[in-house]
Motif scaffolding. Structure first.
Motif, PDB file in Angstrom:
ATOM      1  N   MET A  39       0.836  -1.165   0.000  1.00  0.00           N
ATOM      2  CA  MET A  39       0.000   0.000   0.000  1.00  0.00           C
ATOM      3  C   MET A  39       0.890   1.240   0.000  1.00  0.00           C
ATOM      4  N   SER A  40       0.608   2.203  -0.879  1.00  0.00           N
ATOM      5  CA  SER A  40       1.447   3.400  -0.963  1.00  0.00           C
ATOM      6  C   SER A  40       0.782   4.561  -0.243  1.00  0.00           C
ATOM      7  N   ASP A  41       1.603   5.442   0.285  1.00  0.00           N
ATOM      8  CA  ASP A  41       1.116   6.618   1.001  1.00  0.00           C
ATOM      9  C   ASP A  41       1.307   7.832   0.102  1.00  0.00           C
ATOM     10  N   THR A  42       0.217   8.347  -0.458  1.00  0.00           N
ATOM     11  CA  THR A  42       0.320   9.457  -1.411  1.00  0.00           C
ATOM     12  C   THR A  42       0.566  10.792  -0.714  1.00  0.00           C
ATOM     13  N   SER A  43       0.321  10.891   0.583  1.00  0.00           N
ATOM     14  CA  SER A  43       0.507  12.164   1.265  1.00  0.00           C
ATOM     15  C   SER A  43       1.980  12.542   1.383  1.00  0.00           C
ATOM     16  N   THR A  44       2.897  11.581   1.336  1.00  0.00           N
ATOM     17  CA  THR A  44       4.322  11.906   1.426  1.00  0.00           C
ATOM     18  C   THR A  44       4.917  12.266   0.081  1.00  0.00           C
ATOM     19  N   ASN A  45       4.224  11.994  -0.998  1.00  0.00           N
ATOM     20  CA  ASN A  45       4.717  12.312  -2.333  1.00  0.00           C
ATOM     21  C   ASN A  45       3.762  13.299  -3.009  1.00  0.00           C
ATOM     22  N   PRO A  46       3.945  14.620  -2.778  1.00  0.00           N
ATOM     23  CA  PRO A  46       3.036  15.576  -3.396  1.00  0.00           C
ATOM     24  C   PRO A  46       3.205  15.566  -4.907  1.00  0.00           C
ATOM     25  N   PRO A  47       2.144  15.887  -5.646  1.00  0.00           N
ATOM     26  CA  PRO A  47       2.224  15.884  -7.095  1.00  0.00           C
ATOM     27  C   PRO A  47       3.230  16.917  -7.590  1.00  0.00           C
ATOM     28  N   GLU A  48       3.952  16.549  -8.648  1.00  0.00           N
ATOM     29  CA  GLU A  48       4.947  17.445  -9.239  1.00  0.00           C
ATOM     30  C   GLU A  48       4.264  18.660  -9.857  1.00  0.00           C
ATOM     31  N   ASN A  49       3.178  18.415 -10.568  1.00  0.00           N
ATOM     32  CA  ASN A  49       2.434  19.496 -11.217  1.00  0.00           C
ATOM     33  C   ASN A  49       1.075  19.595 -10.559  1.00  0.00           C
ATOM     34  N   GLY A  50       0.649  20.805 -10.272  1.00  0.00           N
ATOM     35  CA  GLY A  50      -0.677  20.967  -9.682  1.00  0.00           C
ATOM     36  C   GLY A  50      -0.694  22.110  -8.707  1.00  0.00           C
ATOM     37  N   ALA A  51      -1.836  22.270  -8.044  1.00  0.00           N
ATOM     38  CA  ALA A  51      -2.045  23.398  -7.142  1.00  0.00           C
ATOM     39  C   ALA A  51      -1.090  23.349  -5.954  1.00  0.00           C
ATOM     40  N   ALA A  52      -0.870  22.176  -5.397  1.00  0.00           N
ATOM     41  CA  ALA A  52       0.003  22.066  -4.232  1.00  0.00           C
ATOM     42  C   ALA A  52       1.423  22.488  -4.588  1.00  0.00           C
ATOM     43  N   GLY A  53       1.908  22.117  -5.731  1.00  0.00           N
ATOM     44  CA  GLY A  53       3.246  22.499  -6.169  1.00  0.00           C
ATOM     45  C   GLY A  53       3.350  23.993  -6.406  1.00  0.00           C
ATOM     46  N   ALA A  54       2.324  24.612  -6.967  1.00  0.00           N
ATOM     47  CA  ALA A  54       2.333  26.052  -7.236  1.00  0.00           C
ATOM     48  C   ALA A  54       2.317  26.843  -5.937  1.00  0.00           C
ATOM     49  N   GLN A  55       1.568  26.345  -4.934  1.00  0.00           N
ATOM     50  CA  GLN A  55       1.501  27.051  -3.666  1.00  0.00           C
ATOM     51  C   GLN A  55       2.839  27.010  -2.942  1.00  0.00           C
ATOM     52  N   GLN A  56       3.555  25.915  -3.054  1.00  0.00           N
ATOM     53  CA  GLN A  56       4.838  25.796  -2.376  1.00  0.00           C
ATOM     54  C   GLN A  56       5.872  26.729  -3.002  1.00  0.00           C
ATOM     55  N   GLN A  57       5.770  27.001  -4.291  1.00  0.00           N
ATOM     56  CA  GLN A  57       6.745  27.840  -4.961  1.00  0.00           C
ATOM     57  C   GLN A  57       6.464  29.327  -4.788  1.00  0.00           C
ATOM     58  N   ALA A  58       5.224  29.698  -4.480  1.00  0.00           N
ATOM     59  CA  ALA A  58       4.873  31.110  -4.314  1.00  0.00           C
ATOM     60  C   ALA A  58       5.580  31.664  -3.080  1.00  0.00           C
ATOM     61  N   PRO A  59       6.272  32.805  -3.228  1.00  0.00           N
ATOM     62  CA  PRO A  59       6.965  33.369  -2.064  1.00  0.00           C
ATOM     63  C   PRO A  59       5.965  33.902  -1.034  1.00  0.00           C
ATOM     64  N   GLN A  60       6.338  33.807   0.207  1.00  0.00           N
ATOM     65  CA  GLN A  60       5.501  34.251   1.316  1.00  0.00           C
ATOM     66  C   GLN A  60       5.479  35.778   1.369  1.00  0.00           C
ATOM     67  N   VAL A  61       4.278  36.351   1.489  1.00  0.00           N
ATOM     68  CA  VAL A  61       4.140  37.795   1.620  1.00  0.00           C
ATOM     69  C   VAL A  61       4.702  38.206   2.976  1.00  0.00           C
ATOM     70  N   LYS A  62       5.522  39.255   2.972  1.00  0.00           N
ATOM     71  CA  LYS A  62       6.099  39.761   4.215  1.00  0.00           C
ATOM     72  C   LYS A  62       5.688  41.221   4.374  1.00  0.00           C
ATOM     73  N   MET A  63       5.199  41.547   5.564  1.00  0.00           N
ATOM     74  CA  MET A  63       4.856  42.930   5.877  1.00  0.00           C
ATOM     75  C   MET A  63       5.370  43.242   7.269  1.00  0.00           C
ATOM     76  N   ASN A  64       6.148  44.302   7.371  1.00  0.00           N
ATOM     77  CA  ASN A  64       6.643  44.773   8.657  1.00  0.00           C
ATOM     78  C   ASN A  64       6.242  46.230   8.820  1.00  0.00           C
ATOM     79  N   VAL A  65       5.756  46.571   9.991  1.00  0.00           N
ATOM     80  CA  VAL A  65       5.481  47.966  10.308  1.00  0.00           C
ATOM     81  C   VAL A  65       6.777  48.528  10.871  1.00  0.00           C
ATOM     82  N   LEU A  66       7.396  49.440  10.122  1.00  0.00           N
ATOM     83  CA  LEU A  66       8.673  50.012  10.542  1.00  0.00           C
ATOM     84  C   LEU A  66       8.481  51.196  11.484  1.00  0.00           C
TER      85      LEU A  66
END
Length: 176
Positions: free
Chosen positions: A1-28
């Protein structure tokens, strides 16, 4: 039995979300840029327990600073308090409250709404406290501003600008 949760899809929404940089906001920094409070009731030599009718106008402004990824956002409030029955002026308060923000990884097409929605949302609790303190120190009960819906405010301003541009376009066509 294979566990698909440890191998995220190469192409798809999950992959695109991981590559998007995190928005950073600092009040200076945040500060009162300009403020005035006029206790008109006291200037007239009056006192009383008039039921107030309070009107609040909000304007927002944002501009890029010379330092990369830094922006100054200014929230301008005008608080006009009149007696409900007589419409006599009780007090007038104007405050320009500014914040300097370091913002990174926000797409260019989303920067304008981010500056005029998220940044004022961060500043608002401080402005609310200042308004309450100044109105109390001016001899009135502390004015606790209701929460401002900055998304609705932004949308209303966009609609106002579109109507103004349409009206201006109609005038130009009529003159041609």
């Amino acid at each position: 039995m294979s566990d698909t949760s440890t191998n995220p899809p190469e192409n798809g929404a999950a992959g695109a979300q991981q590559q998007a940089p995190q928005v950073k906001m600092n009040v200076l920094a945040q500060y009162i840029r300009d403020m005035s409070f006029e206790n008109i009731l006291a200037q007239k030599g009056s006192t009383g327990n008039a039921q107030p009718d309070v009107q609040v106008q909000v304007n927002l402004d944002a501009k890029k600073r010379q330092t990369e990824n830094q922006y100054e956002v200014v929230m301008k409030l005008k608080v006009d308090s009149k007696a409900k029955e007589s419409q006599d002026q009780l007090f007038l308060m104007e405050i320009d409250y500014a914040g300097i923000f370091q913002i990174e990884n926000v797409p260019e097409n989303q920067l304008h709404p981010f500056l005029l929605i998220e940044c004022p949302r961060m500043l608002f609790p401080f402005v609310r406290r200042i308004v309450a303190d100044v109105s109390r120190d001016g001899g009135f009960p502390p004015l606790n501003l209701e929460t401002i819906d900055f998304v609705q405010l932004y949308r209303a301003e966009l609609q106002r600008r579109q109507k103004a541009q349409a009206a201006q376009g109609t005038e130009t066509q009529g003159q041609a």
